[in-house]
Enzyme design. Structure first.
Site, PDB file in Angstrom:
ATOM      1  N   HIS A 135       0.825  -1.208   0.000  1.00  0.00           N
ATOM      2  CA  HIS A 135       0.000   0.000   0.000  1.00  0.00           C
ATOM      3  C   HIS A 135       0.855   1.253   0.000  1.00  0.00           C
ATOM      4  O   HIS A 135       0.381   2.327  -0.366  1.00  0.00           O
ATOM      5  CB  HIS A 135      -0.979   0.001   1.183  1.00  0.00           C
ATOM      6  CG  HIS A 135      -0.350   0.052   2.531  1.00  0.00           C
ATOM      7  ND1 HIS A 135      -0.002  -1.072   3.236  1.00  0.00           N
ATOM      8  CD2 HIS A 135      -0.009   1.102   3.317  1.00  0.00           C
ATOM      9  CE1 HIS A 135       0.527  -0.724   4.403  1.00  0.00           C
ATOM     10  NE2 HIS A 135       0.533   0.592   4.474  1.00  0.00           N
ATOM     11  N   GLY A 245       3.152   5.486   9.835  1.00  0.00           N
ATOM     12  CA  GLY A 245       4.545   5.716   9.480  1.00  0.00           C
ATOM     13  C   GLY A 245       5.400   4.480   9.616  1.00  0.00           C
ATOM     14  O   GLY A 245       6.511   4.417   9.089  1.00  0.00           O
TER      15      GLY A 245
END
Length: 291
Positions: A135, A245
């Protein structure tokens, strides 16, 4: 009462007792047989696509169906309606927080408008690549070492998401040979030399650009996860926390590579659940190897 009347009453009572004795005992209701884990999983794959849900088979043969904080109201009613029909072979649990992929927040690599974490360095025929989450790869064709995007790392070679969650970035040819180790966020690194699939209960570490080095255990294998972006299958579930993150970061123990962070729920303050793309599958798909 006359003797004849007494005899007739006694005979009537005897006939009644005989009739009651002759009635068949009422049978206990027969429970339907418990569905197999394979049958339950097949039904879930067919009938449930609600974002924020996951399922996996437990060692005892039951199927654990989990849902996050977004599955409420009609969504929860729909989910529980399916699980109830599947019987006692299903265990329903709630996840902490919201289930998401982890592509925003501080990280080690930058592309497009997202920030992710580097996974494992791999090679094929003298060419060096970086494995990270699919992704992440879907978001950008060019990747950088810094947030200012002045130091180009390389270019996206391929990605697979949803369905799977892995991506291959080819390094620039003019940079030094990338190292084959993982950053331990304490001034040291761990060399990675083999890729294998972990067992249930295995103690593991995860490294990521937002939360550094974290640890936990493998709590599920071959897990199905329904993200808002789509379904991924064959995931590793763990008790290791993660935050935005950290996507693409490595799951490992000592020299063994296990997976790439796909997503999770909760955080590293209150705890959470994380899901990983098995790295062996990605290596096989791309014909590359850790080194």
């Amino acid at each position: 009462m006359r003797p004849s009347t007494v005899r007739r009453a006694a005979a009537a009572l005897a006939v009644t007792a005989l009739t009651l004795t002759a009635l068949p005992a009422k049978a206990d209701p027969v429970k339907p047989p418990r569905l197999s884990a394979a049958a339950i999983t097949s039904a879930l794959n067919e009938d449930v696509s609600i974002p924020g849900t996951t399922w996996m088979t437990r060692p005892d043969g039951t199927v654990e169906v989990s849902y996050d904080s977004t599955v409420t109201g009609s969504k929860l009613t729909s989910l529980t309606g399916v699980t109830k029909k599947l019987g006692e072979g299903v265990v329903l649990t709630k996840l902490p927080g919201k289930l998401t992929t982890r592509i925003s927040g501080g990280s080690a690599i930058y592309g497009g408008n997202v920030k992710c974490s580097a996974g494992f360095n791999v090679s094929r025929r003298g060419i060096y690549y970086l494995l990270t989450a699919g992704h992440c790869g879907a978001e950008a064709a060019t990747w950088y070492n810094n947030s200012a995007k002045t130091s180009r790392l390389g270019s996206r070679h391929h990605f697979s998401f949803p369905g799977n969650d892995y991506s291959l970035i080819v390094y620039r040819t003019d940079i030094p040979r990338p190292g084959g180790s993982v950053n331990l966020y304490n001034g040291r690194s761990q060399d990675i030399s083999r890729a294998v699939n972990p067992n249930l209960g295995k103690y593991v570490y995860r490294a990521g650009g937002t939360t550094g080095l974290q640890h936990g255990t493998v709590t599920g294998l071959n897990v199905t996860v329904n993200y808002p972006e789509g379904r991924v299958t064959g995931m590793i579930r763990s008790s290791v926390c993660s935050e935005p993150g950290d996507s693409g970061g490595p799951l490992f123990y000592r020299q063994y590579a296990y997976g790439l962070l796909s997503g999770g729920s909760g955080d590293c303050s209150s705890g959470g659940v994380s899901y990983f793309q098995p790295v062996v599958e990605a290596l096989t798909r791309y014909g590359v190897a850790v080194y």
